[in-house]
Design an enzyme around this catalytic site. Structure first.
Site, PDB file in Angstrom:
ATOM      1  N   CYS A   8       0.863  -1.183   0.000  1.00 24.58           N
ATOM      2  CA  CYS A   8       0.000   0.000   0.000  1.00 24.58           C
ATOM      3  C   CYS A   8       0.899   1.234   0.000  1.00 24.58           C
ATOM      4  O   CYS A   8       2.088   1.139  -0.320  1.00 24.58           O
ATOM      5  CB  CYS A   8      -0.984  -0.020   1.169  1.00 24.58           C
ATOM      6  SG  CYS A   8      -0.277   0.184   2.818  1.00 24.58           S
ATOM      7  N   ASN A  11       2.323   1.580   4.330  1.00 18.94           N
ATOM      8  CA  ASN A  11       2.561   0.311   5.025  1.00 18.94           C
ATOM      9  C   ASN A  11       2.256   0.386   6.518  1.00 18.94           C
ATOM     10  O   ASN A  11       2.946  -0.213   7.334  1.00 18.94           O
ATOM     11  CB  ASN A  11       3.993  -0.189   4.778  1.00 18.94           C
ATOM     12  CG  ASN A  11       4.230  -1.626   5.200  1.00 18.94           C
ATOM     13  OD1 ASN A  11       5.303  -1.955   5.684  1.00 18.94           O
ATOM     14  ND2 ASN A  11       3.257  -2.500   5.032  1.00 18.94           N
TER      15      ASN A  11
END
Length: 162
Positions: A8, A11
């Site tokens: 992502c 994180n």
């Protein structure tokens, strides 16, 4: 050994949640000696930090361990090391695709969006609860997607589903 990396932005919310959830499911299936799970972020803002308190609180409520999960930034070596690299949204996927092009070795890593594992899901992107605050909605998406992903991995390993 199958290696899975969730990615992502920072994180600390989505990818560590997915890491913890899939680890939990893999442990319950008795496959923790066959499947390794990690997570990383495309950004470097939170390196070394534990998951966001919203992620930790939700995982604690679900009795899913997040022990040992610390934010790190995705690296080019990860694209060679992991079998499944799973982005939370199109932006993360685009960053990973750019990194893969830079490698230029001809063997493209397996890049996915998390919601690709649930064809009935109408969304492409897992919303970022860092901005929305909706950790429960994200958990529901992660949980369903991890079930489907584990079934696919078990198929790739030629293992019967439990």
């Amino acid at each position: 050994m199958i290696r899975v990396l969730f990615v992502c932005l920072g994180n600390i919310c989505r990818s560590p949640m997915a890491e913890a959830v899939l680890r939990h499911k893999v442990r319950e299936a008795g496959l923790d000696d066959r499947i390794v799970i990690d997570s990383a972020g495309t950004g470097d803002w939170h390196i070394g930090k534990s998951p966001h308190e919203g992620t930790r609180r939700l995982l604690d409520e679900k009795r899913i361990s997040w022990e040992g999960i610390k934010a790190r930034q995705v690296a080019k070596e990860d694209l060679r090391k992991f079998d499944y690299i799973v982005a939370m949204d199109n932006s993360n996927l685009g960053n990973l695709q750019s990194m893969a092009r830079e490698l230029g070795n001809g063997s493209a890593p397996k890049l996915y969006r998390l919601l690709d594992f649930v064809p009935a899901q109408q969304l492409e992107n897992v919303p970022d609860p860092y901005y929305t605050g909706n950790f429960e909605e994200v958990y529901d998406m992660v949980d369903e997607s991890c079930d489907a992903m584990l079934a696919k991995i078990m198929g790739d390993l030629a293992l019967p589903e439990k």
